[in-house]
Structures are given as C-alpha cells and as structure tokens.
Enzyme design. Structure first.
Site, PDB file in Angstrom:
ATOM      1  N   GLY A   1     -37.743  50.972 -22.229  1.00 44.78           N
ATOM      2  CA  GLY A   1     -37.165  49.637 -22.144  1.00 44.78           C
ATOM      3  C   GLY A   1     -36.458  49.443 -20.828  1.00 44.78           C
ATOM      4  O   GLY A   1     -36.178  50.402 -20.116  1.00 44.78           O
TER       5      GLY A   1
ATOM      6  N   GLU B   1     -32.638  17.885  -8.477  1.00 45.22           N
ATOM      7  CA  GLU B   1     -32.322  18.506  -9.766  1.00 45.22           C
ATOM      8  C   GLU B   1     -32.490  17.507 -10.907  1.00 45.22           C
ATOM      9  O   GLU B   1     -32.965  17.860 -11.983  1.00 45.22           O
ATOM     10  CB  GLU B   1     -30.898  19.061  -9.765  1.00 45.22           C
ATOM     11  CG  GLU B   1     -30.664  20.216  -8.789  1.00 45.22           C
ATOM     12  CD  GLU B   1     -31.594  21.392  -9.027  1.00 45.22           C
ATOM     13  OE1 GLU B   1     -32.003  21.621 -10.183  1.00 45.22           O
ATOM     14  OE2 GLU B   1     -31.934  22.089  -8.059  1.00 45.22           O
TER      15      GLU B   1
END
Ligand code: ADP
Ligand code: ZN
Length: 682
Positions: free
Chosen positions: A251, A475
């Site tokens: 992981g 944005e």
C-alpha cells in the site's frame, strides 16, 4: 499563473517522509567504543613512564672523565657496551660510595648488578681500541662485554605509536561509515555485518493493538490468522497445518502498514523486530548478506516473534533488470541471502516475517513464491468511513470543542492517508495553540487540512487586479460547468487564494467508487475546459494558467480512446500495458494509421467536451458573472453559494427526481489505478 487545479489538488496531500514513523534507528547509549578503553590504558602507561622522574638510572658521564678519573684510580669493575651505542660502567662498591658523595652522582644505583655510569660511544671498534690503550696504560684488566637489550616499554610504545594511531583512525572511519551499530558482543568493531534491527519487546513498549488501527478491516481479518498462530502454535502444529511464513503488506506510504505489523505483535504479545530494507544497502560488499543472516539469527533467538522489514523493495527489486551494472551485485547477494534464510527456517520456527512495500509489482517474483511471501495483504488509502475512524483514533489525545463533526472532517480529506490524518490532527492542535484557544475547533482543522493539501497559504503573493479578475472568471468557469453537468464531481469549494504554486483552485468531492463511465469522463473533461472557455467567452483571451487543465483533459481523452475503448472509431481495444515493461516511446503497439485515428478521436472528444462547456457557460452567463463577483469579494466560496446563485446542482435535481442515489463520479486521480484494477481482474 502557473497551475490552476480543478478536481482534487494534484498529487494528493504531501506524504510524510519515511522517517516519520517513529521507528528510526536509535543510537546506542554508553561508551560509544570499547576501543576507547584501550586508548585510555595506553595513555596512562605512557604518562606513568614519562613522568616518574626519580627512577634509579646510571648517571651520565663521558669517556674522558671515566678514563682519567675512575679507570686511573682502578675503580672500574667492568664495562658493558649496550646495543653497540651505550657504554655502561660498573664501579666497585667503594667507588660508588665515593661518587654518591658528589652532588652530580647523588642518584646513581646502589644495586651491584646495575651500572653506575653510562655514556654514548661513537663507534664500537674505536671504543674497544680506547679500552685496549687504557688497559696497557694502567695495567688493568678492564673486562669489556657486549650486550643487546630489548628497548624499554616507552620505546616499544613509541615504535608502535604510528600503528596505533593508524588502526585507531581506521576503526573510527569504519564506525562512521557503518553508522551506529547495535550493541551486543563485539559492539562497534565487529558491527558492520550486524543487522541494526529495532527490537520492541513486550515489556519495553507501550503496546499497539488492533484498537489503534482504524479501518483496514479486511487486512485485519487476513492477519488475524497469524496472531492466532503466534498465540497457540500447538494447535496448528497438532493439526499439521502450515502457517504462511511471511505476509507482504502492500500500500501507499502512511497507510498504516507498520502500525498493522506492530499491532500483530502487540495482539499476540510477542517481540517485534523492525528494520528497513534500506538498512541492508551498504557500501561494503557482502555486508547486506551478512546483515540478513544476522537479522534472522536475532529473530530466531527471540522466537516466537514478528520480524518486520519496511521498504522491502530496497532489496527485493527484481533481479537482473539492469544487467551489466555491477553495482547491483551487492543487492542481488542480499536478496539471495534473504531468500535462502526464508527457505531455511521451518514453518514452525515461530518467526513470522512481515514486509511492507508500496510497489509489489517491482518485487522479484522469487519473493512471492509459495513458502515465502505467499500472502499479500492490500493496505489501501482509507475510504470515507475509515477516515472517520482514523480521526477518531487520533482525536482521542486532543482537547476538542464538544460538538466536533468527525464525518465532516472525513469528507474534507479525500485521498488522505492515515499518516496525513495524524498530521492534520497534530497541525490543528498547533494552530489552535497559536490562536490561544482553549480547545481545538472546526476552523483549526480546516486550516490544518488546507495547509497539508495545498502548502502554506500565500496571501502575500501579489496578483494584479486584472490577473485576479481573470482567475476569478476562470475558476467560476470550472465551477459553473461542473455544477450544471450531471456527471461531474460534486463541488466543495472554489478559491482564488493562491496556495503553493497555484493561483486558484476548485475542490471537488471525489466519490469512493472505482469505475468511471463515458459520461462521467466527458463531464469531467468539460469542467476542466470550463476555465479556459470562460476566459475566452468573457475576455476574448486566454492565458497560460490553464496549462494543467488542458494537460489533464487531454490525458483523460487520450485514455478514453486508447485504454478504455470508449471511442467508436477505435473500438473496444486497449493499448494499456499493465506490465509496465513495454516502452511505448520506442515501439507503439499500433500502426501509423491507428495513431492518426487516435489523434483524431482524442481531438474529437475534446472538441465535444469544449462544446458542452461553452454551451453551459453561455447559457449561464449571468450566474457565472455573479459567482466571479462573489469570488473576487470573498476569495473563497462554497457549494452553498453556488446553490444560491444557480439553484441545486443538476446532479442534486436528478437525484431528487429519481428519489434514489445518483452515482457520483470519481476524481481524476485514481484513473490509472482503475485501469490497473481492470486489467488485473481480466
Ligand atoms: P506505513 O508503514 O504504511 O508507511 P505507518 O504505519 O508508519 O505507515 O503509519 C504512520 C502513522 O500514520 C501511524 O503511526 C499512525 O499514527 C497513522 N496511521 C496510519 N494508518 C492508520 C490507521 N489505519 N489507523 C490509525 N492511525 C493510522
Ligand atoms: Zn483551471
């Protein structure tokens, strides 16, 4: 205008350095070097030898005095030439008595067996001739002897001093190079080949148990069997059952692999030996292998126990990939030794080997063979529920405001690892302390999350008013398009506060799902292009800040065509190479004609998405302007603001109409992971 992100901030939260796991090597305490004692003894002897001034030694004299005084009077018993350079004169007792009366000769030896006077002679032959002459002149016997004498302690030391210094220096260098070796017999000098495993004994350490590990339920179940074996080995032995010798925890960093291994040791109440793979990699040839040997010897002594090797890829990397580099020989030897040791200990030896890596794919296949790491346990990034539990674990030690919403915190931290969450908690406490608060509150956590995600806020970065306006519309473009498209990621907030290297950012809530549909891809690409399109619509210009948007959009479209079979022209074909060995840059697995088709298809998909974005923006011109205005005003706006301006998002509306769950798409980040999963399942 470097890098305007949409979606999750790129690269995810910063990973903590490996050393942050609280398990770094510890320096041995006490006298660093047993050799020091040797030095002290030698120094003491030298000092004693040099400063004891009143020892009885022959007094200095010279040939003329001796000849004209002592020999002339017949007081000389014999003469001895020592080492062909010093003449020692032995006097009669009466003469010695007489001389002692004079100040100069006060200290001459009284012992008969010792000479009373001495002097240095030039040449033995000339001296012998002088004696001969004196014999004739005085009619005396004057016996002459020769003697070779070992030099005294001091001379010995002086002769050996350079060697002692050299050897001392060498040992010092060895120590420096091999770092702090663990104690034990031999200590530092013989320590190069010793493994510096950290041992956590049951008594010494505050025990880590499964309680401290939040989430990771599947991993815990898998690993439970190992705990069970360590607790009741007889049960398994009687049944003849075989327990895996090793398990590999796979992981990303900070997901709790070390923690899990420690918890196994804690649950089973056995010692825990921990070492990092990189500790085997040393500049001396053969050291790695001998350290592996030593490590397993230590482990067997402590059995039953858990042996944990972190970052095993440092030694376990597939062999022979870079044939021709001799520098790899050492690592190969180390790996071979590891394999040998793993085969060597029986299943019932009571040593369980756990290893961690974030890249199982690069490990040597031999490590995975049965009887070695035959068990792989996935330790992935925590999902939302698990993140809540991890927060729960780490919030325990903080003084919090009473109504802190843990689910909210979990929602704000998509893509965070356990270590990142631990960091957030710590950072939040620091921020609260800095603010002089009595308890840590939600704002502190939000600030901590922001800090960890986007680097430190840079409010001071000067943006011209024009630049700021452009950024706000850019944005707002992202936000509007994603708000109005059904399959785009749900928006969390939009900001034009510059952070790190980016001037603004939109934050989306990625879903925890592992599949992405064609529609989701298209809506996501459209939202990415929304920024650029808004600039064009409102300012009739474009700027470089859209670079990363364009890059990600292009990559997504390309992946749709070449990996996921989402283009009718190319069809259900995938040029994804899950083995990672083929080098696409040299040989493309498709023809020149297909390459042109891929280009055309990628372009077409991007064009379609742009069309979608443009339509949304033109249709919602007024709303977008209002949103940009709000951004310029407040710098950061949230989903609620968008809802005020545009009404509920399209996804919400659909959801309400259907009365069921709308499958929200996932962030762009794990795109290739998906691809890997899919190819793995196939
Ligand atoms: P890894 O070995 O996977 O890189 P670690 O086990 O060293 O990660 O984790 C680092 C720290 O992160 C731990 O000490 C712990 O504080 C925190 N952490 C990680 N995962 C979890 C989890 N599942 N539950 C609680 N804390 C966690
Ligand atoms: Zn952008």
């Amino acid at each position: 205008m470097e890098n305007k992100n949409t979606g999750q901030p790129q690269g995810g939260p910063p990973k903590p350095p490996a050393g942050q796991q609280g398990m770094g090597p510890k320096l041995p305490a006490g006298p660093r070097n047993p050799f020091m004692w040797g030095w002290l003894v030698i120094a003491a002897i030298l000092a004693v030898w040099m400063f004891t001034g009143d020892r009885v030694v022959p007094a200095e004299a010279d040939w003329n005095t001796v000849r004209s005084e002592m020999i002339a009077r017949g007081e000389v018993e014999k003469i001895v030439v020592v080492n062909r350079e010093t003449a020692e004169i032995y006097l009669t007792t009466a003469a010695a008595e007489r001389l002692r009366g004079q100040e100069k000769y006060r200290n001459i030896p009284t012992d008969e067996a010792q000479a009373q006077l001495k002097f240095t002679i030039g040449s033995v032959d000339l001296f012998a001739a002088d004696i001969e002459k004196a014999r004739e002149e005085f009619g005396l016997e004057l016996p002459l002897d020769y003697r070779n004498e070992k030099s005294g302690l001091g001379t010995v030391l002086l002769n050996f001093l350079p060697w002692i210094v050299l050897i001392g220096f060498w040992i010092f260098m060895m120590n420096r190079m091999s770092g702090a070796m663990g104690g034990g017999p031999g200590g530092q000098i013989m320590g190069v080949g010793r493994a510096k495993a950290q041992v956590f004994d049951k008594e010494k350490q505050t025990k880590v148990t499964f309680k401290d590990v939040a989430g990771l339920e599947e991993a815990k179940v898998e690993i439970m069997e190992i705990v069970d074996f360590l607790k009741k080995p007889e049960k398994y032995k009687e049944l003849g059952g075989k327990i895996p010798k090793g398990a590999l925890l796979v992981g990303p960093p900070g997901t709790g692999k070390t923690l899990l291994a420690k918890a196994v040791a804690g649950e089973a109440d056995v010692p825990f030996l921990s070492i990092s793979g990189s500790d085997f990699v040393e500049m001396f040839v053969g050291v790695g292998a001998s350290r592996v040997r030593d490590l397993f010897r230590q482990a067997k002594e402590k059995a039953p126990c858990i042996l944990f090797i972190d970052e095993i890829d440092a030694i376990g990397r597939a062999r022979g990939r870079n044939a021709g580099y001799s520098s790899n020989d050492e690592r190969e030897n180390t790996l071979n030794q590891l394999l040998t040791e793993m085969d060597g200990f029986g299943t019932n030896a009571g040593v369980i080997l756990l290893a961690a890596t974030n890249r199982a794919d690069i490990l040597d296949k031999a490590l995975m063979r049965a009887g070695r790491f035959d068990r792989q346990i996935e330790v992935g990034l925590p999902e939302i529920k698990e993140r809540e539990q991890i927060f729960e674990v780490h919030l325990k030690n903080l003084k919090l405001v009473p109504d802190l919403d843990r689910a909210f915190l979990a929602r704000q931290t998509p893509g965070f690892s356990g270590a990142d969450i631990a960091n957030v908690c710590n950072e939040a406490a620091l921020i609260a302390a800095r603010g002089g608060k009595a308890a840590v509150d939600k704002e502190d956590f939000l600030a901590a999350i922001d800090r960890i995600v986007g680097g430190l806020e840079r409010r001071s970065l000067v943006m011209s008013a024009e630049e700021k306006r452009l950024t706000a519309f850019h944005e707002a473009g992202h936000a509007t398009v994603s708000w109005m498209l059904e399959h785009a990621d749900p928006l969390i907030k939009v900001t034009i506060i510059p952070r790190g290297r980016s001037l603004g950012a939109s934050w989306y809530l990625p879903d925890e799902r592992h599949n992405t549909t064609r529609e989701q891809f298209m809506d996501k690409i459209a939202s990415l292009l929304g920024g650029r399109v808004a600039e064009e619509v409102f300012f009739k210009t474009s700027e470089t800040g859209a670079l990363s948007d364009l890059e990600r959009a292009t990559k997504m479209a390309y992946a749709m065509v070449t990996y996921f079979g989402m283009s009718e022209v190319i069809g259900n074909m995938s040029y994804y190479d899950s083995s990672g060995s083929g080098d696409m840059s040299f040989t493309k697995p498709f023809s020149e004609k297909t390459a042109q088709e891929i280009d055309a298809e990628t372009k077409r998909l991007l064009g379609l998405a742009e069309e979608m974005a443009r339509r949304v923006i033109v249709e919602n011109r007024a709303g977008l302007e209002a949103l940009a205005g709000r951004l310029l005003d407040k710098e950061t706006v949230f989903a609620e603001d968008l809802e005020e301006i545009f009404g509920p998002s399209i996804a919400e509306k659909k959801k309400a109409a259907a009365g069921g769950d709308v499958v929200a798409p996932q962030s762009e980040e794990p795109l290739l992971d998906n691809a890997r999963d899919e190819s793995g399942d196939a």
